[in-house]
Design a protein around this motif. Structure first.
Motif, PDB file in Angstrom:
ATOM      1  N   CYS A 322       0.548  -8.262  -5.263  1.00 38.80           N
ATOM      2  CA  CYS A 322      -0.285  -8.045  -6.452  1.00 38.80           C
ATOM      3  C   CYS A 322      -1.762  -8.239  -6.118  1.00 38.80           C
ATOM      4  O   CYS A 322      -2.622  -7.506  -6.625  1.00 38.80           O
ATOM      5  N   ILE A 323      -2.067  -9.216  -5.262  1.00 39.50           N
ATOM      6  CA  ILE A 323      -3.456  -9.408  -4.844  1.00 39.50           C
ATOM      7  C   ILE A 323      -3.921  -8.240  -3.989  1.00 39.50           C
ATOM      8  O   ILE A 323      -4.983  -7.647  -4.243  1.00 39.50           O
ATOM      9  N   LEU A 324      -3.151  -7.882  -2.976  1.00 43.83           N
ATOM     10  CA  LEU A 324      -3.570  -6.818  -2.065  1.00 43.83           C
ATOM     11  C   LEU A 324      -3.686  -5.469  -2.764  1.00 43.83           C
ATOM     12  O   LEU A 324      -4.633  -4.707  -2.511  1.00 43.83           O
ATOM     13  N   SER A 325      -2.731  -5.143  -3.625  1.00 41.85           N
ATOM     14  CA  SER A 325      -2.822  -3.863  -4.338  1.00 41.85           C
ATOM     15  C   SER A 325      -4.038  -3.855  -5.259  1.00 41.85           C
ATOM     16  O   SER A 325      -4.741  -2.835  -5.366  1.00 41.85           O
ATOM     17  N   GLY A 326      -4.306  -4.981  -5.915  1.00 43.04           N
ATOM     18  CA  GLY A 326      -5.491  -5.068  -6.758  1.00 43.04           C
ATOM     19  C   GLY A 326      -6.764  -4.897  -5.956  1.00 43.04           C
ATOM     20  O   GLY A 326      -7.708  -4.210  -6.394  1.00 43.04           O
ATOM     21  N   LEU A 327      -6.834  -5.498  -4.769  1.00 48.49           N
ATOM     22  CA  LEU A 327      -8.004  -5.339  -3.903  1.00 48.49           C
ATOM     23  C   LEU A 327      -8.127  -3.902  -3.412  1.00 48.49           C
ATOM     24  O   LEU A 327      -9.242  -3.352  -3.309  1.00 48.49           O
ATOM     25  N   CYS A 328      -6.985  -3.287  -3.105  1.00 47.79           N
ATOM     26  CA  CYS A 328      -7.000  -1.884  -2.673  1.00 47.79           C
ATOM     27  C   CYS A 328      -7.558  -0.984  -3.774  1.00 47.79           C
ATOM     28  O   CYS A 328      -8.416  -0.133  -3.521  1.00 47.79           O
TER      29      CYS A 328
END
Length: 527
Positions: A322-328
């Protein structure tokens, strides 16, 4: 045209927000439903309550299982220590542990949203959707409001990783110390947090090897000191019960099935998360989130294949995703990429404009992929409109279904019949003038009787060759228990054999989707 695209983006983002907020509503209702249920919902919750009771008395639950009441726990202490003060005011109960777990999941979602906001260019909407996406996961939904320590472990892990992501590069000593302390808290909430600790320390080593080694030594010193204290204070039982007997057989089919289910439910966020990992690997520096995601996904998924494990072992990787997809997504909208040798800024701007449509569609698709809801009452018209039918229980839909081994068979709402069935089992225990052997401790705690044994722990000890059970077997063979209550038959084979020889099944009570078998000594009339 740009204005029309922007308006369409807002409409889609509102739709995605509405879908994920609906998932949050179901989560809130599920939590409220469980808080009102005074018996075990998930197998083993009652033993967590009993561990908490012991800690509230200043006693450790790491004990010799050869001596009455043959009880021991295999879980670290911190979650139960956190819940212990509630025992002083409310006595043994399930609701406060469930409430702590639920609140922990909200804190995790908040930490995810904060990380995406802080490290992703301050996109508030993307940050909020990232946090809501975590709570929408079927895996998170299952364990969030249970009296289990797993959710709190993930909370400590997430707080630790988000803290270290900022503190370590900036040489913020207090922040680094706090992050590592949170990792120790995670480890002494549940042993599985060792995966997150390895990921964090490995990332620190990649960034600054000498500094990482110094901090790692301090981290290890504190962790080992606590470990040794627990082992000495328990007379060596901590090592036996929480470490040696906590290794279960690996079931490849379960691990493989859960990996597939993990991707089926969360793939629309896992793919963007993985793309950002690849980007960082080739064009940037690996973030702590990427290392955490890779370790938690791989090793957590493998650990999920152990007997007694399950989908909850993927929750840490979902937080990372969820963090990485949000950053992406934040990078996509901000055109924040370093791509030497690739198409220029004009092309990236076109991709960013496409992202205005793609990003909310991915969140909408994710909300649908993780949909779970009641199909009766006020939800019946909506279930019909969405084209979903009950598949988990007669009145509940779960997009994952229950077809994969290790996927928790919970999540549905309890009915008045379940409360009545629990009350009937409680009545039988109270009317017995002898000790009662129950596979779920919640009943004996509610009846103010001794909690006798922890069946899964006895099974683990037996498989490790560390359980003889002479006294317990003798009590069973002499019919010293007024009744025995079974649900999952998790006792060691020798115990089950002794039960079959001296006791007979006379009654079945259906509660919470399971059959509870009521056994009485042979020749004794049922109550």
């Amino acid at each position: 045209m740009n204005g029309g695209r922007s308006r369409f983006h807002i409409v889609l983002m509102l739709a995605a927000s509405g879908a994920l907020l609906f998932s949050l509503l179901i989560y809130l209702l599920y939590t409220a439903n469980l808080l009102a249920f005074p018996y075990d919902y998930d197998q083993g919750e009652g033993f967590e309550v009993y561990d908490t009771v012991l800690f509230s008395r200043g006693e450790l639950p790491y004990r010799d299982t050869e001596i009455y009441p043959f009880y021991a726990s295999n879980y670290p202490p911190l979650f139960h220590v956190m819940a212990a003060p509630f025992v002083w005011f409310f006595g043994p109960a399930h609701w406060y542990g469930r409430l702590l777990g639920f609140l922990g999941s909200l804190v995790s979602a908040g930490a995810i949203a904060y990380a995406v906001y802080r490290d992703g260019g301050r996109h508030r909407w993307i940050a909020a959707l990232s946090g809501l996406a975590f709570l929408s996961s079927n895996f998170v939904y299952h364990i969030g409001p249970l009296f289990r320590q797993h959710t709190m472990m993930v909370t400590f892990e997430t707080l630790a990783i988000v803290t270290l992501a900022s503190a370590f590069p900036r040489r913020n000593r207090r922040g680094i110390a706090l992050g590592l302390l949170l990792l120790i808290c995670a480890g002494y909430t549940k042993q599985l947090a060792a995966i997150s600790a390895i990921a964090a320390l490995a990332w620190m080593f990649l960034r600054a090897p000498l500094r990482a080694i110094r901090w790692s030594l301090a981290f290890a010193a504190v962790g080992v000191a606590v470990f040794l204290w627990l082992n000495v204070a328990s007379g060596g039982q901590w090592w036996i019960q929480a470490i040696v007997a906590n290794v279960n057989e690996f079931i490849p089919e379960q691990a493989f099935g859960l990996f597939i289910l993990w991707f089926k439910l969360h793939g629309l966020l896992l793919v963007p998360a993985a793309l950002l990992v690849v980007y960082e690997l080739y064009f940037d520096r690996l973030s702590i989130y990427s290392v955490w995601f890779a370790c938690a996904g791989l090793f957590g998924g493998i650990a999920a294949g152990a007997w007694g494990a399950g989908d909850s072992y993927f929750v840490t990787s979902i937080a990372a995703a969820c963090i990485l997809s949000g950053l992406c997504f934040s990078r996509l909208l901000a055109i924040n990429w370093r791509l030497p040798g690739f198409p220029g800024e004009a092309t990236l701007r076109k991709v960013s404009r496409a992202g205005l449509i793609l990003i909310p569609l991915l969140y909408l698709g994710y909300a649908r992929a993780t949909l779970k809801m009641p199909t009766d009452g006020v939800f019946e018209p909506l279930a019909t409109a969405l084209g979903v039918e009950a598949n988990a229980r007669p009145t509940f839909y779960d997009s994952a279904s229950y077809l994969v081994g290790g996927y928790a068979r919970i999540g549905y709402f309890l009915k008045p019949d379940d409360h009545a069935a629990g009350a009937e089992i409680l009545r039988l225990i109270k009317e017995s003038d002898k000790p009662v052997l129950s596979e779920e401790a919640g009943f004996t705690l509610a009846a103010e009787r001794d909690v006798v044994t922890n069946p899964t722990q006895l099974r683990n000890l037996d498989r490790a060759g560390l359980f003889q059970g002479d006294q317990l077997l003798s009590m069973i063979k002499r019919g010293e228990f007024g009744l025995i209550i079974l649900r999952a038959l998790f006792y060691p084979p020798s115990v089950l054999e002794a039960m079959g020889g001296r006791y007979e099944h006379k009654e079945t009570i259906h509660m919470n989707g399971f059959d509870y078998l009521i056994l009485y000594p042979k020749g004794q009339e049922s109550q």
